[in-house]
Write a protein that holds these residues in place. Sequence first.
Motif, PDB file in Angstrom:
ATOM      1  N   GLY A  39       0.974 -10.952 -12.701  1.00  0.00           N
ATOM      2  CA  GLY A  39      -0.224 -11.131 -13.519  1.00  0.00           C
ATOM      3  C   GLY A  39      -0.970 -12.386 -13.140  1.00  0.00           C
ATOM      4  O   GLY A  39      -0.397 -13.367 -12.650  1.00  0.00           O
ATOM      5  N   THR A  40      -2.293 -12.343 -13.319  1.00  0.00           N
ATOM      6  CA  THR A  40      -3.081 -13.568 -13.162  1.00  0.00           C
ATOM      7  C   THR A  40      -4.012 -13.668 -14.361  1.00  0.00           C
ATOM      8  O   THR A  40      -4.412 -12.660 -14.937  1.00  0.00           O
ATOM      9  N   GLU A  41      -4.328 -14.905 -14.718  1.00  0.00           N
ATOM     10  CA  GLU A  41      -5.225 -15.141 -15.846  1.00  0.00           C
ATOM     11  C   GLU A  41      -6.266 -16.167 -15.450  1.00  0.00           C
ATOM     12  O   GLU A  41      -5.920 -17.302 -15.106  1.00  0.00           O
ATOM     13  N   GLY A  42      -7.490 -15.776 -15.428  1.00  0.00           N
ATOM     14  CA  GLY A  42      -8.579 -16.707 -15.098  1.00  0.00           C
ATOM     15  C   GLY A  42      -8.395 -17.413 -13.772  1.00  0.00           C
ATOM     16  O   GLY A  42      -8.780 -18.564 -13.594  1.00  0.00           O
ATOM     17  N   LEU A  43      -7.806 -16.696 -12.813  1.00  0.00           N
ATOM     18  CA  LEU A  43      -7.469 -17.333 -11.538  1.00  0.00           C
ATOM     19  C   LEU A  43      -8.727 -17.548 -10.684  1.00  0.00           C
ATOM     20  O   LEU A  43      -9.480 -16.609 -10.436  1.00  0.00           O
ATOM     21  N   SER A  44      -8.925 -18.791 -10.266  1.00  0.00           N
ATOM     22  CA  SER A  44     -10.111 -19.122  -9.473  1.00  0.00           C
ATOM     23  C   SER A  44      -9.754 -19.989  -8.283  1.00  0.00           C
ATOM     24  O   SER A  44      -8.810 -20.763  -8.324  1.00  0.00           O
ATOM     25  N   LYS A  45     -10.565 -19.823  -7.220  1.00  0.00           N
ATOM     26  CA  LYS A  45     -10.442 -20.714  -6.069  1.00  0.00           C
ATOM     27  C   LYS A  45     -11.832 -21.062  -5.568  1.00  0.00           C
ATOM     28  O   LYS A  45     -12.607 -20.174  -5.205  1.00  0.00           O
ATOM     29  N   HIS A  46     -12.123 -22.334  -5.571  1.00  0.00           N
ATOM     30  CA  HIS A  46     -13.414 -22.805  -5.056  1.00  0.00           C
ATOM     31  C   HIS A  46     -13.186 -23.528  -3.748  1.00  0.00           C
ATOM     32  O   HIS A  46     -12.239 -24.294  -3.612  1.00  0.00           O
ATOM     33  N   PHE A  47     -14.056 -23.266  -2.771  1.00  0.00           N
ATOM     34  CA  PHE A  47     -14.087 -24.093  -1.552  1.00  0.00           C
ATOM     35  C   PHE A  47     -15.389 -24.859  -1.594  1.00  0.00           C
ATOM     36  O   PHE A  47     -16.427 -24.315  -1.230  1.00  0.00           O
TER      37      PHE A  47
ATOM     38  N   GLY B 128     -18.658 -25.595  -2.667  1.00  0.00           N
ATOM     39  CA  GLY B 128     -19.572 -24.840  -3.520  1.00  0.00           C
ATOM     40  C   GLY B 128     -19.267 -23.345  -3.563  1.00  0.00           C
ATOM     41  O   GLY B 128     -19.744 -22.628  -4.444  1.00  0.00           O
ATOM     42  N   ILE B 129     -18.456 -22.875  -2.593  1.00  0.00           N
ATOM     43  CA  ILE B 129     -18.186 -21.429  -2.542  1.00  0.00           C
ATOM     44  C   ILE B 129     -17.133 -21.053  -3.577  1.00  0.00           C
ATOM     45  O   ILE B 129     -16.070 -21.665  -3.641  1.00  0.00           O
ATOM     46  N   VAL B 130     -17.429 -20.064  -4.382  1.00  0.00           N
ATOM     47  CA  VAL B 130     -16.436 -19.566  -5.329  1.00  0.00           C
ATOM     48  C   VAL B 130     -15.824 -18.317  -4.703  1.00  0.00           C
ATOM     49  O   VAL B 130     -16.392 -17.234  -4.765  1.00  0.00           O
ATOM     50  N   ALA B 131     -14.669 -18.489  -4.051  1.00  0.00           N
ATOM     51  CA  ALA B 131     -14.072 -17.381  -3.305  1.00  0.00           C
ATOM     52  C   ALA B 131     -13.326 -16.430  -4.237  1.00  0.00           C
ATOM     53  O   ALA B 131     -13.301 -15.217  -4.021  1.00  0.00           O
ATOM     54  N   VAL B 132     -12.691 -16.984  -5.273  1.00  0.00           N
ATOM     55  CA  VAL B 132     -12.025 -16.176  -6.298  1.00  0.00           C
ATOM     56  C   VAL B 132     -12.511 -16.703  -7.639  1.00  0.00           C
ATOM     57  O   VAL B 132     -12.462 -17.898  -7.905  1.00  0.00           O
ATOM     58  N   ASP B 133     -12.990 -15.777  -8.483  1.00  0.00           N
ATOM     59  CA  ASP B 133     -13.712 -16.193  -9.674  1.00  0.00           C
ATOM     60  C   ASP B 133     -13.103 -15.568 -10.935  1.00  0.00           C
ATOM     61  O   ASP B 133     -13.318 -14.388 -11.204  1.00  0.00           O
ATOM     62  N   GLU B 134     -12.310 -16.345 -11.646  1.00  0.00           N
ATOM     63  CA  GLU B 134     -11.787 -15.913 -12.956  1.00  0.00           C
ATOM     64  C   GLU B 134     -11.144 -14.530 -12.898  1.00  0.00           C
ATOM     65  O   GLU B 134     -11.493 -13.646 -13.679  1.00  0.00           O
ATOM     66  N   VAL B 135     -10.219 -14.352 -11.995  1.00  0.00           N
ATOM     67  CA  VAL B 135      -9.618 -13.025 -11.825  1.00  0.00           C
ATOM     68  C   VAL B 135      -8.441 -12.829 -12.781  1.00  0.00           C
ATOM     69  O   VAL B 135      -7.537 -13.667 -12.858  1.00  0.00           O
ATOM     70  N   ASP B 136      -8.483 -11.748 -13.553  1.00  0.00           N
ATOM     71  CA  ASP B 136      -7.364 -11.329 -14.404  1.00  0.00           C
ATOM     72  C   ASP B 136      -6.753 -10.078 -13.801  1.00  0.00           C
ATOM     73  O   ASP B 136      -7.447  -9.098 -13.573  1.00  0.00           O
ATOM     74  N   LEU B 137      -5.455 -10.133 -13.558  1.00  0.00           N
ATOM     75  CA  LEU B 137      -4.762  -8.954 -13.041  1.00  0.00           C
ATOM     76  C   LEU B 137      -3.514  -8.732 -13.877  1.00  0.00           C
ATOM     77  O   LEU B 137      -2.910  -9.692 -14.369  1.00  0.00           O
ATOM     78  N   ALA B 138      -3.120  -7.465 -14.019  1.00  0.00           N
ATOM     79  CA  ALA B 138      -1.824  -7.151 -14.620  1.00  0.00           C
ATOM     80  C   ALA B 138      -1.289  -5.938 -13.878  1.00  0.00           C
ATOM     81  O   ALA B 138      -1.641  -4.804 -14.175  1.00  0.00           O
ATOM     82  N   VAL B 139      -0.488  -6.204 -12.884  1.00  0.00           N
ATOM     83  CA  VAL B 139       0.052  -5.120 -12.055  1.00  0.00           C
ATOM     84  C   VAL B 139       1.427  -4.770 -12.588  1.00  0.00           C
ATOM     85  O   VAL B 139       2.308  -5.634 -12.674  1.00  0.00           O
ATOM     86  N   GLU B 140       1.593  -3.484 -12.957  1.00  0.00           N
ATOM     87  CA  GLU B 140       2.852  -3.100 -13.587  1.00  0.00           C
ATOM     88  C   GLU B 140       3.939  -2.831 -12.562  1.00  0.00           C
ATOM     89  O   GLU B 140       3.664  -2.501 -11.414  1.00  0.00           O
ATOM     90  N   SER B 141       5.153  -2.952 -13.025  1.00  0.00           N
ATOM     91  CA  SER B 141       6.302  -2.751 -12.165  1.00  0.00           C
ATOM     92  C   SER B 141       6.253  -1.352 -11.547  1.00  0.00           C
ATOM     93  O   SER B 141       6.037  -0.356 -12.241  1.00  0.00           O
ATOM     94  N   GLY B 142       6.451  -1.283 -10.238  1.00  0.00           N
ATOM     95  CA  GLY B 142       6.474   0.000  -9.551  1.00  0.00           C
ATOM     96  C   GLY B 142       5.110   0.542  -9.182  1.00  0.00           C
ATOM     97  O   GLY B 142       4.996   1.596  -8.560  1.00  0.00           O
ATOM     98  N   GLU B 143       4.071  -0.184  -9.565  1.00  0.00           N
ATOM     99  CA  GLU B 143       2.715   0.279  -9.287  1.00  0.00           C
ATOM    100  C   GLU B 143       2.340   0.050  -7.828  1.00  0.00           C
ATOM    101  O   GLU B 143       2.842  -0.879  -7.192  1.00  0.00           O
ATOM    102  N   LEU B 144       1.470   0.907  -7.285  1.00  0.00           N
ATOM    103  CA  LEU B 144       0.826   0.602  -6.017  1.00  0.00           C
ATOM    104  C   LEU B 144      -0.636   0.319  -6.327  1.00  0.00           C
ATOM    105  O   LEU B 144      -1.390   1.210  -6.714  1.00  0.00           O
ATOM    106  N   ARG B 145      -0.992  -0.937  -6.212  1.00  0.00           N
ATOM    107  CA  ARG B 145      -2.347  -1.365  -6.556  1.00  0.00           C
ATOM    108  C   ARG B 145      -3.116  -1.651  -5.286  1.00  0.00           C
ATOM    109  O   ARG B 145      -2.673  -2.449  -4.456  1.00  0.00           O
TER     110      ARG B 145
END
Lengths: 260, 367
Positions: free
Chosen positions: A13-21, A23-40
Amino acid sequence: MSDDADPRSAALGTEGLSKHFGGIVAVDEVDLAVESGELRAIIGPNGAGKTTLFNVVTHALAPTSGSVYLDGEDVTDVPQERRPHLGLARSFQSNELFAELSVLENVRVIAQTAADGTFSFSLLGDGRAVRADEARDILARVGLSEHAETEAKNLSHGDQRRLGIAMAIATEPSVLLLDEPTSGMGPGESRETVELVQSLQDDLGLTVLMIEHDMEIVLSVSDRITVLNRGSVLATGTPDEIQGDDDVQDAYLGGVREEL
Amino acid sequence: MSRDATAGVLERLGAVELGVWQVPLGLLAVAVLLRPVVSHDLMLGYPQVATSFLIWMIIVASFNLLMGYTGLISFGHAMFMGIGTYSVAIALSSFAVPFLVAAPLGILLSAGVAYLVGRLIAHKGEIYFAMLTLAFAKSAHFVANYNPGGLTGGTTGLADGTMPAWIETSRGFTYVALGGFRIDWYWAVAAVFVVGMLLLWQLVRSPFGRTLVAVRENEALARAMGVDVRRYKVWAFTFAAAFAALGGVLLEINNQGATLSELSIVTSGNIIIMAVLGGANYFFGPLAGVFVWMFVEEYLADFHTLVLPLTEVPLARIELAGVLVYWQFFLGLLFVVAVLVSPREGILGLLKTVLGRLSARIRGESE
Ligand SMILES: Nc1ncnc2c1ncn2[C@@H]1O[C@H](COP(=O)(O)OP(=O)(O)OP(=O)(O)O)[C@@H](O)[C@H]1O
Ligand SMILES: [Mg+2]
């Protein structure tokens, strides 16, 4: 449309995950919830931030903000080299290898690391014998047995991609991140590689996140798809939901619906 | 010998992966054969330098644990050797500590310093790491030159009272006299050489050593796959320093004391050159590098005193001796060529290629 599940109880899982370089916002507030056994599947145009998302999830790069959860545990601050030992492994978009070592040794040294931990004073015995059988088994699984003694740099591109998967598997992961495992492959080889991923997932009980450009593959094998655009999640859903999503159509999929 | 048998021998001579017994036997062969070979009339004609050869082989091999096996390039390796040399010289001359106590302490001190320095700099990028090792080595040289408390002897180094009582010298030869026994210093060094090099070899072939090689090959990948790259580098640096200091303490007896040159940047540079010249990719590479470097040094430095048939030829007589005494220039040139052709292969790599081609030719294979 988004992940409904709680990131804190997901396999990954991710919550509000961000990565800035800068001025570049490469990852912006990403929320993920990948369940066990899932292919995402993670899809998105070039430069959408897919690889950067993997980099912050594995802490190859420190996130600017946000949290990462592995099996409910907050691992945001766990250093990169600890994560494979917690069950989080990845492959790379480029062919990352121990170029001058044999294919077997590429996998074996990682299997050894999985057994010994991030650091170990194992100063006795012959290193090349440690976990060699396990490494051979893994090579057999991905179809590289006949190249066991080949120097990794001399493998074909497709075999190097497979070696990348083999090395990730050697860490004994529960969650596997694959960055374009089929890149540079023709349609037939791509199909085989995806089937390999599926069979590994079934046999090892893996949760898989796979960055993939081939929409035909994505729509046919994914449980769920996350669409990234300019660093943020545009949509998450089943293949059907994603195909029916107008935002996604406009921003990314273009004519794919008509083709299918 | 049949063609196939000859080819087989050549192939084995050029084999990359040395089997379990090949390295120990190879080390024994070096220890036993080096002196007779060096002192043969066609070579140098005198045996004394063979001991130095062995000691420098340990030192350069310790450096290759870093360069060849971990991918760390230190420009200050002489410092760790010099710490060994100076520790023993100071312990003997100022504190009357016996050599056999001082030597292990010197090795531990060198390893301890390396551990601390390693903790500070091992994670830095290649260039910064190289620069920082240079800076540390320079400061060690400065300290020894400064002569704190009169311990290090400043520019003159240490000579008085630096020899253990059980070392005897007569007619240019050094002996170890223990009880009623008297063994040649060469054989004492040879024993340390074989044991020390075997330990180093075990380090390299162990699971620990294999991880170092993975770090050398692809640091980012190793880290992503769960290797604590920084800690492995720190410990490689520490072990390398310990083996360098082992060579250093032997050098103290061999050179009868400690001099500033043992801590100099030039010495660190020579260590790098010898490793590259011999072939950083090979366990025996540094040994080959030391042999060639030191042999040429001895041989060419004496060249003008040798009467060779060449000097009868009018053309060749012109300044030949005068030119060849600049042996470092020619070896430097050889070094440049080695780096340009293949930076990690060196003389041993070249030999291997040549033997491989030869065996293929004998078999009648076309290339
Ligand atoms: N280390 C970095 N430093 C600066 N900018 C970076 C860095 N890594 C990525 N970026 C930028 O972040 C953005 C996202 O890049 P990323 O590689 O994550 O995209 P991607 O979705 O994987 O693209 P592709 O499909 O081409 O692989 C791009 O604008 C890229 O230039
Ligand atoms: Mg990418």
